[in-house]
Design a protein around this motif. Structure first.
Motif, short mmCIF file in Angstrom:
data_model
loop_
_atom_site.label_atom_id
_atom_site.label_comp_id
_atom_site.label_asym_id
_atom_site.label_seq_id
_atom_site.Cartn_x
_atom_site.Cartn_y
_atom_site.Cartn_z
N GLU A 1 0.83 -1.21 0.00
CA GLU A 1 0.00 0.00 0.00
C GLU A 1 0.85 1.25 0.00
O GLU A 1 0.47 2.27 -0.58
CB GLU A 1 -0.93 0.01 1.21
N HIS A 2 1.98 1.16 0.66
CA HIS A 2 2.90 2.30 0.64
C HIS A 2 3.30 2.62 -0.79
O HIS A 2 3.28 3.79 -1.20
CB HIS A 2 4.13 1.97 1.49
N ILE A 3 3.63 1.60 -1.55
CA ILE A 3 4.01 1.80 -2.95
C ILE A 3 2.87 2.46 -3.72
O ILE A 3 3.08 3.42 -4.46
CB ILE A 3 4.39 0.45 -3.61
N ALA A 4 1.67 1.94 -3.52
CA ALA A 4 0.52 2.47 -4.25
C ALA A 4 0.31 3.95 -3.93
O ALA A 4 0.00 4.76 -4.80
CB ALA A 4 -0.73 1.67 -3.94
N ARG A 5 0.49 4.30 -2.67
CA ARG A 5 0.28 5.69 -2.27
C ARG A 5 1.31 6.61 -2.90
O ARG A 5 0.98 7.69 -3.39
CB ARG A 5 0.32 5.82 -0.75
N VAL A 6 2.56 6.17 -2.87
CA VAL A 6 3.61 6.97 -3.51
C VAL A 6 3.34 7.12 -5.00
O VAL A 6 3.43 8.22 -5.56
CB VAL A 6 5.00 6.33 -3.28
N ALA A 7 2.97 6.00 -5.62
CA ALA A 7 2.67 6.04 -7.06
C ALA A 7 1.52 7.00 -7.34
O ALA A 7 1.57 7.77 -8.29
CB ALA A 7 2.35 4.64 -7.57
N ALA A 8 0.50 6.93 -6.49
CA ALA A 8 -0.66 7.80 -6.70
C ALA A 8 -0.25 9.25 -6.71
O ALA A 8 -0.64 10.02 -7.59
CB ALA A 8 -1.70 7.55 -5.61
N GLU A 9 0.57 9.62 -5.76
CA GLU A 9 0.95 11.03 -5.69
C GLU A 9 1.77 11.45 -6.90
O GLU A 9 1.53 12.49 -7.51
CB GLU A 9 1.74 11.31 -4.40
N LEU A 10 2.74 10.62 -7.28
CA LEU A 10 3.58 10.97 -8.42
C LEU A 10 2.79 10.99 -9.72
O LEU A 10 2.91 11.93 -10.51
CB LEU A 10 4.74 9.99 -8.53
N PHE A 11 1.99 9.96 -9.93
CA PHE A 11 1.21 9.90 -11.17
C PHE A 11 0.28 11.11 -11.25
O PHE A 11 0.12 11.71 -12.31
CB PHE A 11 0.37 8.62 -11.21
N TYR A 12 -0.33 11.43 -10.14
CA TYR A 12 -1.26 12.54 -10.14
C TYR A 12 -0.54 13.86 -10.40
O TYR A 12 -0.97 14.68 -11.20
CB TYR A 12 -2.00 12.61 -8.81
N ARG A 13 0.57 14.04 -9.73
CA ARG A 13 1.23 15.34 -9.78
C ARG A 13 1.93 15.57 -11.12
O ARG A 13 1.85 16.65 -11.70
CB ARG A 13 2.25 15.44 -8.64
N ASP A 14 2.62 14.54 -11.60
CA ASP A 14 3.46 14.76 -12.78
C ASP A 14 2.97 14.05 -14.04
O ASP A 14 3.50 14.31 -15.12
CB ASP A 14 4.90 14.32 -12.49
N GLY A 15 2.00 13.17 -13.88
CA GLY A 15 1.48 12.48 -15.06
C GLY A 15 1.96 11.04 -15.12
O GLY A 15 3.11 10.74 -14.81
N ILE A 16 1.07 10.19 -15.57
CA ILE A 16 1.34 8.76 -15.58
C ILE A 16 2.48 8.42 -16.53
O ILE A 16 3.35 7.62 -16.20
CB ILE A 16 0.08 7.99 -16.00
N HIS A 17 2.48 9.04 -17.68
CA HIS A 17 3.49 8.67 -18.67
C HIS A 17 4.84 9.31 -18.39
O HIS A 17 5.86 8.82 -18.87
CB HIS A 17 3.01 9.04 -20.07
N VAL A 18 4.82 10.39 -17.67
CA VAL A 18 6.08 11.08 -17.38
C VAL A 18 6.83 10.37 -16.26
O VAL A 18 8.05 10.31 -16.27
CB VAL A 18 5.79 12.55 -17.00
N VAL A 19 6.10 9.81 -15.33
CA VAL A 19 6.71 9.15 -14.19
C VAL A 19 6.98 7.68 -14.52
O VAL A 19 6.06 6.94 -14.82
CB VAL A 19 5.79 9.24 -12.95
N GLY A 20 8.22 7.30 -14.47
CA GLY A 20 8.58 5.92 -14.73
C GLY A 20 8.58 5.09 -13.47
O GLY A 20 8.59 5.63 -12.36
N VAL A 21 8.59 3.80 -13.63
CA VAL A 21 8.59 2.94 -12.45
C VAL A 21 9.89 3.11 -11.65
O VAL A 21 9.89 2.98 -10.43
CB VAL A 21 8.40 1.45 -12.81
N ASP A 22 10.97 3.43 -12.33
CA ASP A 22 12.21 3.71 -11.60
C ASP A 22 12.00 4.81 -10.57
O ASP A 22 12.46 4.71 -9.45
CB ASP A 22 13.30 4.16 -12.59
#
Lengths: 192, 192
Positions: free
Chosen positions: B13-34
DNA sequence: TCGTTGGTATACTGCCCTGTATCCCGGCAC
DNA sequence: GTGCCGGGATACAGGGCAGTATACCAACGA
């Protein structure tokens, strides 16, 4: 050599139109310039002679995107209600995926992106359009009425994308009518 | 080894939360899994042990995104109006960039993307929430009223992102009040 | 005690991206 | 006719991407 696109359009605008459709349909980041060039039947080199960068192309694409034609005839009230009708016609015409401004803005997280200023100008124009008609119709508070109509319009644009369903659009049109009736002090018996 | 994130959260869940914030803030395609892995202080290998693909992570991120807490106390009418207040509070709390559902949906042009079903479920829940309250409040046509409220709510979410301005939210709240007054046959004298 | 589980660290594969370089060619102005 | 401009074709540079491979290590349970 070829300096014109199909149907004699200047090449530059032809490129922007093709880009607009692809960016809108598949997403800005998914569509590469290679694909834009290929679909526009030009080479990438030519594309980059017309637009310095992809970002510039994005801004141009936004300007070239199809727009809802707002009515200009009739009373202010009729025009405002007509705008919601025009929205419905617009959505029926395209395979709609959501408001282009929102779609583009969503992918351009950076607020300083050149295309963002284009979006803001277009949205400001729409709100002014509502404000002018609201004032002309004699609303008590034209700014407020315009803001309300604008919000409902945005909601219709957003909802229209989620389901391929006209109900949100009809609901929006009815809400607009209610807002007008209320702000213009007519039709106090509202429903039925 | 570490099986928990900060504050003892399950790592998944920690991962999902971090991903949510990054995807939301900067865009899904801009943010890589790295980048997600790095910001979550885990390795990419670990991320891929929890989520089979980036697409799965996107869906999980959407589920983990912060949501507006709708009120559950008071009369149906108070709850509905309270939802618009909750929206305002929500937007004030975050550096808001637009409705997460819309942002995510905009980047996921493919309607069959797993995250799209998550979005549709969440939106359907919201409309049901409005419909139930509209019915409980005794509206003549609860479906229509819910649709209208939903459209206005969407509009507020969309407009709230464009300018950092509370006016659209206030306009939306006033529109909601008007819709309720009209549908519930109260307050026929609407403004002033 | 020892194997399994679930982490860490790092490198790599293959692909696609933006943007540029190079060379060719055809039409038009002068 | 002769530059030269704008477009065609192709290849390339440099970087980022998703996802995998390999090797190691720490805790926990049977």
């Amino acid at each position: 050599m070829r300096t014109r696109g199909p149907r004699g359009q200047p090449l530059r605008e032809h490129i922007a139109r093709v880009a607009a459709e692809l960016f809108y349909r598949d997403g800005i980041h998914v569509v590469g310039v290679d694909r834009v060039a290929s679909e526009a039947s030009i080479t990438k080199r030519t594309l980059y002679r017309h637009y310095r960068s992809k970002d510039e192309l994005i801004a141009a694409a936004l300007r070239a995107a199809p727009r809802i034609v707002f009515p200009v005839e009739g009373t202010p009230r009729e025009q405002i209600l007509g705008a919601f009708g025009a929205l419905e016609a617009f959505l029926a015409g395209t395979q709609y995926r959501g408001c282009p401004y929102i779609i583009f803005a969503a992918e351009l997280a950076d607020r300083r992106h050149p295309a963002r200023t284009v979006i803001e100008a277009l949205l400001a124009r729409r709100r002014e359009w509502f404000r002018d008609r609201a004032a002309a119709a004699g609303a008590n508070d034209p700014e407020l009425l315009a803001e309300q109509l604008d919000v409902v319009f945005d909601g219709a644009l957003a909802s229209g994308s989620k389901r391929g369903d006209v109900r949100p659009l009809q609901a929006a049109a009815l809400t607009a009518r209610l807002l007008l009736d209320s702000a213009l002090d007519r039709g106090r018996v509202l429903s039925k």
